[in-house]
Design an enzyme around this catalytic site. Structure first.
Site, short mmCIF file in Angstrom:
data_model
loop_
_atom_site.label_atom_id
_atom_site.label_comp_id
_atom_site.label_asym_id
_atom_site.label_seq_id
_atom_site.Cartn_x
_atom_site.Cartn_y
_atom_site.Cartn_z
N LYS A 112 0.67 -0.98 -0.29
CA LYS A 112 -0.57 -0.13 0.43
C LYS A 112 1.11 1.49 -0.42
O LYS A 112 0.41 2.15 -0.81
CB LYS A 112 -0.94 0.13 1.10
CG LYS A 112 -1.55 1.05 1.24
CD LYS A 112 -2.42 0.61 1.79
CE LYS A 112 -3.43 1.77 3.06
NZ LYS A 112 -3.51 3.10 3.53
N ASP A 130 -7.39 0.89 0.58
CA ASP A 130 -7.54 1.76 1.96
C ASP A 130 -8.86 1.24 2.16
O ASP A 130 -10.06 0.73 1.66
CB ASP A 130 -7.13 3.33 2.76
CG ASP A 130 -8.57 4.19 1.90
OD1 ASP A 130 -9.13 3.69 1.55
OD2 ASP A 130 -8.83 5.26 2.88
#
Ligand code: SF4
Length: 200
Positions: A112, A130
């Site tokens: 991420k 997310d």
């Protein structure tokens, strides 16, 4: 959907504040398990003191821990930051590499983080997933998966590549402003007629 969301959330952008690729990388690393607002509060002072990778290694680790304490998980984050700075110095001339795999090799940099950094540096290699992106992707019927890596795999098949960087910001802002986790405001949602979860 992208066109409508882009018109509705023209200001959608990363909320972290940074003025260099190094500050971007540090901000994203610090943002794990905390809010962007909290990170900005900490980095406002942090970046005055730590400007180059060497600066993170020049102080005792306890001092760095104190300086990032308010972002939580400060011991682990301090360790990751120092490991990352070390590697930046030994392998990348102190620069943040604009290469996804090289970013992934930095200590404490997960997929991420690498995705966010690459997107903000202008060459997204994937789609950041997310909590908002996950929820909206599920509600909009883009994925049935729960795991962020599998969700990303579904999204990159659907979203045209030129939107990979922008797309998560649009979903995040739409999630914050309209498609709330508990009370989605479907009655004022610009993509309600395209959404399989619409309540209107
Ligand atoms: S219609 Fe409702 S559930 Fe669907 S994206 Fe809009 S706010 Fe979310």
């Amino acid at each position: 959907m992208i066109e409508r969301l882009a018109a509705d959330h023209a200001d959608a952008a990363i909320a972290l504040r940074f003025a260099s690729p190094l500050a971007l990388l540090v901000s994203v690393m610090l943002s794990a398990q905390t809010t962007d607002v909290n990170v900005n509060r900490v980095t406002e002072k942090l970046f005055l003191k730590y400007r180059r990778p060497e600066d993170y290694l020049a102080v005792p680790v306890e001092e760095l821990e104190r300086d990032i304490f308010q972002t939580g998980f400060y011991r682990q984050k301090a360790r990751s930051l120092r490991g990352t700075m070390q590697l930046l110095l030994t392998e990348h001339d102190g620069q943040v590499p604009e290469d996804f795999d090289a970013l992934l090799r930095l200590p404490g940099v997960a997929r991420k983080t690498a995705n966010v950094v690459m997107a903000e540096l202008g060459s997204p290699q994937g789609i950041v997933v997310d909590t908002h992106v996950r929820r909206l992707s599920q509600r909009l019927g883009f994925t049935r998966q729960e795991d962020p890596v599998k969700i990303e795999r579904d999204l990159v098949k659907l979203v045209p590549r030129q939107y990979w960087g922008r797309f998560p910001h649009l979903l995040i802002w739409h999630g914050r402003r309209v498609c709330d986790a508990r009370r989605p405001a479907c009655e004022r949602c610009v993509i309600a007629d395209l959404c399989p979860s619409s309540r209107v």
